[in-house]
Design a protein around this motif. Structure first.
Motif, PDB file in Angstrom:
ATOM      1  N   GLN A 232       0.805  -1.210   0.000  1.00 30.34           N
ATOM      2  CA  GLN A 232       0.000   0.000   0.000  1.00 30.34           C
ATOM      3  C   GLN A 232       0.844   1.269   0.000  1.00 30.34           C
ATOM      4  OE1 GLN A 232      -2.827   0.446   3.214  1.00 30.34           O
ATOM      5  NE2 GLN A 232      -4.167   1.555   1.815  1.00 30.34           N
TER       6      GLN A 232
ATOM      7  N   ARG B 253       2.509   1.704  -3.347  1.00 29.90           N
ATOM      8  CA  ARG B 253       1.550   2.157  -4.365  1.00 29.90           C
ATOM      9  C   ARG B 253       1.319   3.666  -4.258  1.00 29.90           C
ATOM     10  NH1 ARG B 253      -2.652  -0.579  -2.880  1.00 29.90           N
ATOM     11  NH2 ARG B 253      -1.900  -2.443  -3.944  1.00 29.90           N
ATOM     12  N   GLU B 254       1.134   4.142  -3.031  1.00 28.56           N
ATOM     13  CA  GLU B 254       0.897   5.574  -2.819  1.00 28.56           C
ATOM     14  C   GLU B 254       2.156   6.384  -3.131  1.00 28.56           C
ATOM     15  OE1 GLU B 254      -2.278   6.585  -2.080  1.00 28.56           O
ATOM     16  OE2 GLU B 254      -2.654   4.447  -2.373  1.00 28.56           O
TER      17      GLU B 254
ATOM     18  N   PHE C 194       2.023   9.342  -5.647  1.00 26.81           N
ATOM     19  CA  PHE C 194       2.035  10.708  -5.101  1.00 26.81           C
ATOM     20  C   PHE C 194       3.411  11.186  -4.646  1.00 26.81           C
ATOM     21  CE2 PHE C 194      -2.285   9.074  -4.222  1.00 26.81           C
ATOM     22  CZ  PHE C 194      -3.027  10.045  -4.883  1.00 26.81           C
TER      23      PHE C 194
ATOM     24  N   THR D 205      -1.795   7.052  12.293  1.00 30.27           N
ATOM     25  CA  THR D 205      -3.246   6.873  12.217  1.00 30.27           C
ATOM     26  C   THR D 205      -3.958   8.221  12.215  1.00 30.27           C
ATOM     27  OG1 THR D 205      -2.988   4.785  13.396  1.00 30.27           O
ATOM     28  CG2 THR D 205      -5.213   5.635  13.211  1.00 30.27           C
TER      29      THR D 205
ATOM     30  N   ARG E 138      -3.768   9.611   8.799  1.00 34.08           N
ATOM     31  CA  ARG E 138      -4.774   8.963   7.946  1.00 34.08           C
ATOM     32  C   ARG E 138      -6.167   9.561   8.176  1.00 34.08           C
ATOM     33  NH1 ARG E 138      -6.096   2.455   8.411  1.00 34.08           N
ATOM     34  NH2 ARG E 138      -7.722   2.310   6.815  1.00 34.08           N
ATOM     35  N   VAL E 139      -6.519   9.757   9.432  1.00 35.86           N
ATOM     36  CA  VAL E 139      -7.827  10.336   9.769  1.00 35.86           C
ATOM     37  C   VAL E 139      -7.922  11.774   9.252  1.00 35.86           C
ATOM     38  CG1 VAL E 139      -9.246  11.135  11.686  1.00 35.86           C
ATOM     39  CG2 VAL E 139      -8.237   8.861  11.773  1.00 35.86           C
TER      40      VAL E 139
ATOM     41  N   ASP F 261      -6.364  13.098   6.733  1.00 33.76           N
ATOM     42  CA  ASP F 261      -6.524  12.974   5.282  1.00 33.76           C
ATOM     43  C   ASP F 261      -7.983  12.647   4.950  1.00 33.76           C
ATOM     44  OD1 ASP F 261      -6.187  12.457   2.564  1.00 33.76           O
ATOM     45  OD2 ASP F 261      -5.082  10.586   2.862  1.00 33.76           O
ATOM     46  N   ALA F 262      -8.537  11.649   5.623  1.00 36.61           N
ATOM     47  CA  ALA F 262      -9.919  11.240   5.358  1.00 36.61           C
ATOM     48  C   ALA F 262     -10.891  12.388   5.610  1.00 36.61           C
ATOM     49  CB  ALA F 262     -10.282  10.031   6.219  1.00 36.61           C
ATOM     50  N   ALA F 263     -10.631  13.159   6.653  1.00 37.50           N
ATOM     51  CA  ALA F 263     -11.530  14.259   7.016  1.00 37.50           C
ATOM     52  C   ALA F 263     -11.302  15.488   6.144  1.00 37.50           C
ATOM     53  CB  ALA F 263     -11.356  14.614   8.489  1.00 37.50           C
ATOM     54  N   GLY F 264     -10.368  15.390   5.218  1.00 39.70           N
ATOM     55  CA  GLY F 264     -10.137  16.488   4.286  1.00 39.70           C
ATOM     56  C   GLY F 264      -9.274  17.603   4.834  1.00 39.70           C
TER      57      GLY F 264
ATOM     58  N   SER G 257      -1.152   8.066   3.614  1.00 34.24           N
ATOM     59  CA  SER G 257      -1.613   9.456   3.760  1.00 34.24           C
ATOM     60  C   SER G 257      -0.466  10.455   3.899  1.00 34.24           C
ATOM     61  CB  SER G 257      -2.588   9.576   4.928  1.00 34.24           C
ATOM     62  OG  SER G 257      -3.825   8.976   4.592  1.00 34.24           O
TER      63      SER G 257
ATOM     64  N   HIS H 173      -0.262  12.090   0.776  1.00 35.92           N
ATOM     65  CA  HIS H 173      -1.480  12.689   0.225  1.00 35.92           C
ATOM     66  C   HIS H 173      -1.665  14.158   0.547  1.00 35.92           C
ATOM     67  CE1 HIS H 173      -3.606   8.485   0.209  1.00 35.92           C
ATOM     68  NE2 HIS H 173      -2.702   8.611  -0.730  1.00 35.92           N
TER      69      HIS H 173
END
Lengths: 261, 261
Positions: B34, B37-38, B42, B128, B131-132, B134-137, B162, B165
């Protein structure tokens, strides 16, 4: 002389590190200071095993146990290791009565917020979700289908005592668990990363049972077909997903906050 | 012949498992399918090391690397283990340019949501939370004070890509980081379990930098005195606390949802 791993009571306790042994004896192990503190406060404790080193560090807990008339036995480090299901043994273990109850009994108080785990095999994830559910004020956590045993040592530890705080039930029958939630007046909302509806598109004010699947596989179609709504935590950035515990935290707190508005 | 741990390029890469080595070389390691890949999508990747077993499992990634003109070298299992900072080596590692930028540059786009980590020494927690965020923008994650290096192998892995990202910055100067946030138009809100105000009592619509401390120690008074508001995630049940990642998920998503209403 401290007990060794061959002392019959220690050997009997060691059988509780396996699900079959726990179910047969009706007992499980709570390991470490935090879990033992919560067990003494909220659970039914039969005895404590402690190493000399851990005894020095946990004098307050041993005093409390003594005050409650609970036998405390010193064990060797090796014996303590054999009672541990975690990577770093804590040297302090309580033998407790199982905490689970029937699904119907767990839902008897008609709680407005419930967490249902379906096929969550990772004990750390299941325990962390139990902790989050407790924090969010959920009234029960239901371990359904092939979900790990809530009494698994890693689950107990990850829950940081929450398995003692709120009603916990387990059942292999997923449809039965979801039916019981509906009978208790709960709307069933499944969390699924592939859902077309965002969390924000769901009315979270009514009594809700959130249904969570495993981090690796999610929820299968059979389960999704049994719920009232399927919703995803929106991903606003480039992250592909959230882990189970953080997703559950967002879902359960969204409900908790909405229900208290 | 696969490279061994004594092959100079492998030995040079091994130095990247230490912060000093990373800072000197300006490079770090991204491990596992993973992260690689990222990194390829990126990041800036200089070369890949892969074991024979991992090569068979990751043919698509190796093809992509080849298409990008990135050298791929087979290594022995032992060499791969030496490049791993995690418990279960994946046999696939990318050598990447460091992803961090200056705090000012990370905030240059004046993002409406930012996460600041202060003294978060656990790399899994820091990853973590990234990651959160990133998910929350969130538009940036700032690693302040004694916080772990974002390029730490466990942090990269827990971030599940992330760190590639969104803008990431690090600075020892906590006051400087908080000042830069304020200069970028952000309100500073610290998450603290002992706060008197709940999340719900805070206006989360304005641009906000959430400040998170370590799971063990929280934020010290010096830091709390520098923020605009201190808020806690309410604990509705009997749980004593949430872990850092789940608390950050609740805070960041509360902001993300409020800002999108």
């Amino acid at each position: 002389m401290p007990f060794t791993e061959r002392t019959p009571r220690v050997a009997a306790a060691r059988a509780l590190t396996r699900r079959q042994g726990r179910d047969k004896a009706g007992r499980f192990l709570a390991e470490g200071s935090q879990a033992v503190r919560e067990a003494l406060a909220f659970g039914e404790v039969h005895e404590l095993f402690v190493t000399a080193v851990a005894a020095a560090r946990n004098a307050d807990l041993l005093d409390r146990a003594a005050g409650l008339g609970i036998p405390v036995s010193e064990v060797t480090d090796k014996a303590a290791d054999g009672l541990s299901e975690t990577v770093s043994p804590q040297g302090l273990v309580a033998v407790c009565s199982l905490v689970d109850q029937s699904v119907e009994s767990a839902l008897a108080g008609r709680p407005p917020l419930v967490a249902v785990l379906v096929g969550v095999s990772d004990p750390g994830n299941a325990g962390t979700v139990t902790r989050v559910a407790d924090a969010a004020g959920a009234g029960a956590v239901l371990f359904a289908g092939d979900t790990v045993d809530p009494h698994n040592g890693k689950c107990v530890r990850a829950s940081t005592g929450s398995v003692f705080h709120l009603p916990v039930a387990r059942s292999r029958d997923v449809a039965g668990v979801l039916g019981a939630c509906r009978d208790a007046g709960l709307r069933l909302v499944a969390a699924d990363g592939h859902a077309s509806i965002d969390l924000d598109g769901v009315d979270l004010a009514p009594p809700t049972a959130w249904v969570f699947g495993s981090e690796a596989h999610g929820l299968d179609e059979d389960v999704l077909s049994l719920v009232d709504e399927v919703a995803k935590v929106p991903l606003y950035g480039r992250a592909e997903s959230l882990n189970l515990a953080t997703a559950a935290a967002v879902c359960l707190y969204a409900s908790a906050r909405e229900q208290r508005r």
